[in-house]
Scaffold this motif. Structure first.
Motif, PDB file in Angstrom:
ATOM      1  N   SER A  85      64.891  51.711  51.519  1.00  0.00           N
ATOM      2  CA  SER A  85      64.311  50.384  50.691  1.00  0.00           C
ATOM      3  C   SER A  85      62.871  51.461  49.702  1.00  0.00           C
ATOM      4  O   SER A  85      63.400  50.947  48.045  1.00  0.00           O
ATOM      5  N   THR A  86      62.576  52.521  49.653  1.00  0.00           N
ATOM      6  CA  THR A  86      61.250  52.694  49.747  1.00  0.00           C
ATOM      7  C   THR A  86      61.737  54.159  48.662  1.00  0.00           C
ATOM      8  O   THR A  86      61.398  53.807  47.303  1.00  0.00           O
ATOM      9  N   GLU A  87      63.114  54.401  48.835  1.00  0.00           N
ATOM     10  CA  GLU A  87      63.678  55.709  47.645  1.00  0.00           C
ATOM     11  C   GLU A  87      63.691  54.680  45.987  1.00  0.00           C
ATOM     12  O   GLU A  87      64.017  54.546  44.786  1.00  0.00           O
ATOM     13  N   GLU A  88      64.701  53.278  46.797  1.00  0.00           N
ATOM     14  CA  GLU A  88      65.119  52.594  44.965  1.00  0.00           C
ATOM     15  C   GLU A  88      64.095  51.861  44.689  1.00  0.00           C
ATOM     16  O   GLU A  88      64.114  51.736  43.357  1.00  0.00           O
ATOM     17  N   HIS A  89      62.805  51.358  45.144  1.00  0.00           N
ATOM     18  CA  HIS A  89      61.796  50.675  45.121  1.00  0.00           C
ATOM     19  C   HIS A  89      60.892  51.348  44.225  1.00  0.00           C
ATOM     20  O   HIS A  89      60.598  51.709  42.975  1.00  0.00           O
ATOM     21  N   LEU A  90      60.862  52.956  44.677  1.00  0.00           N
ATOM     22  CA  LEU A  90      60.177  54.045  44.072  1.00  0.00           C
ATOM     23  C   LEU A  90      61.018  54.715  42.785  1.00  0.00           C
ATOM     24  O   LEU A  90      60.636  55.238  41.491  1.00  0.00           O
ATOM     25  N   GLU A  91      62.265  54.709  42.600  1.00  0.00           N
ATOM     26  CA  GLU A  91      63.423  55.281  41.446  1.00  0.00           C
ATOM     27  C   GLU A  91      63.365  54.811  40.680  1.00  0.00           C
ATOM     28  O   GLU A  91      63.190  54.397  39.142  1.00  0.00           O
ATOM     29  N   ALA A  92      62.851  52.465  40.513  1.00  0.00           N
ATOM     30  CA  ALA A  92      62.980  51.407  39.622  1.00  0.00           C
ATOM     31  C   ALA A  92      61.302  51.824  39.337  1.00  0.00           C
ATOM     32  O   ALA A  92      61.794  51.569  38.044  1.00  0.00           O
ATOM     33  N   THR A  93      60.501  52.148  40.162  1.00  0.00           N
ATOM     34  CA  THR A  93      59.490  52.775  39.291  1.00  0.00           C
ATOM     35  C   THR A  93      58.934  53.561  38.100  1.00  0.00           C
ATOM     36  O   THR A  93      58.910  53.931  37.008  1.00  0.00           O
ATOM     37  N   ALA A  94      59.648  54.839  38.886  1.00  0.00           N
ATOM     38  CA  ALA A  94      59.866  55.580  37.874  1.00  0.00           C
ATOM     39  C   ALA A  94      61.044  55.348  36.315  1.00  0.00           C
ATOM     40  O   ALA A  94      60.362  55.954  35.203  1.00  0.00           O
ATOM     41  N   ALA A  95      61.999  54.512  36.571  1.00  0.00           N
ATOM     42  CA  ALA A  95      63.035  54.489  35.488  1.00  0.00           C
ATOM     43  C   ALA A  95      62.030  53.737  34.401  1.00  0.00           C
ATOM     44  O   ALA A  95      62.406  53.672  33.259  1.00  0.00           O
TER      45      ALA A  95
END
Length: 248
Positions: free
Chosen positions: A231-241
């Protein structure tokens, strides 16, 4: 709650990541840096009070004279104000400027080729922190603390959201039980701070981030290490995107 109007850092700040002992011989400069980190990352917001001078000097491992000199310099720069009297102390006067695409582009230019490195470094540190926090047996106080940081973030006005978002992520770092990891995450957040603060506030993005934050908290408190990492990876990937989208 601080009787002077803001939060009191003695009770609100759990203390491991930023107000740790100064490590270099440049005690004055590093003390200024630590206090600015606390302000810019949302550990201390507008109207909040610094810990008492004696306590803060001990936590930073510096003399009270060095601390006074650092506070005096920050007061001259407009970041803090000192008040006398029963409810006196040193209070934060800094307010985060509103998001601006010009600031975003300047922050990216400052990072240059280091941008992708900084995003990767953040990903590795913060996914690992969430996983480690989920693996630990947290006390009721620690569990309540994480829920509190989530609640405060979800109730945040737009102008305080970015700082309280940083504070939420630092809370997870604190729960790992590793001061070294918490310190590295603090440094990573500061490296990206100007860039993250300059991303325009999109209501749909904030709603999505809130859902992700809830999942992160739920999986950490459930002891689901793999779920917390994912869930943290998904959150950080969304911010980077989102960041890459504005830059593109």
């Amino acid at each position: 709650m601080d009787l002077a109007g803001g939060r009191d850092a003695r009770t609100d700040w759990r203390g491991g990541a930023i107000f740790r002992p100064v490590r270099t011989g440049n005690a004055f400069e590093e003390t200024v840096e630590r206090i600015l980190e606390a302000i810019k990352l949302g550990v201390l917001g507008h109207g909040d009070r610094l810990p008492p001078e004696r306590e803060l000097a001990v936590r930073l491992g510096i003399s009270r004279e060095t601390l006074r000199e650092a506070i005096r310099s920050l007061r001259q720069a407009g970041f803090v104000d000192s008040r006398r009297g029963r409810y006196g102390g040193t209070f934060i006067t800094y307010r985060l400027p509103p998001p601006d695409l010009g600031d975003l582009r300047r922050a990216v230019q400052d990072l240059g080729a280091e941008l992708e490195d900084a995003l990767t470094y953040r990903m590795v540190l913060e996914t690992g922190a969430s996983e480690q926090a989920a693996r630990r047996v947290l006390t009721e106080e620690q569990r309540a603390y994480l829920r509190e940081r989530l609640d405060v973030l979800e109730d945040a006005p737009a102008e305080e959201y970015r700082q309280l978002d940083s504070r939420f992520h630092l809370a997870i770092a604190e729960l790992t039980g590793s001061p070294s990891l918490a310190a590295r995450i603090t440094e990573s957040r500061m490296r990206l701070n100007d860039l993250l603060n300059a991303i325009p506030m999109l209501p749909r993005n904030i709603d999505h981030a809130c859902e992700q934050h809830r999942t992160m908290v739920r999986t950490i408190l459930a002891g689901d290490a793999e779920g917390a990492r994912r869930s943290t990876e998904e959150h950080l990937e969304a911010t980077a995107a989102l960041l890459r989208g504005f830059l593109g």
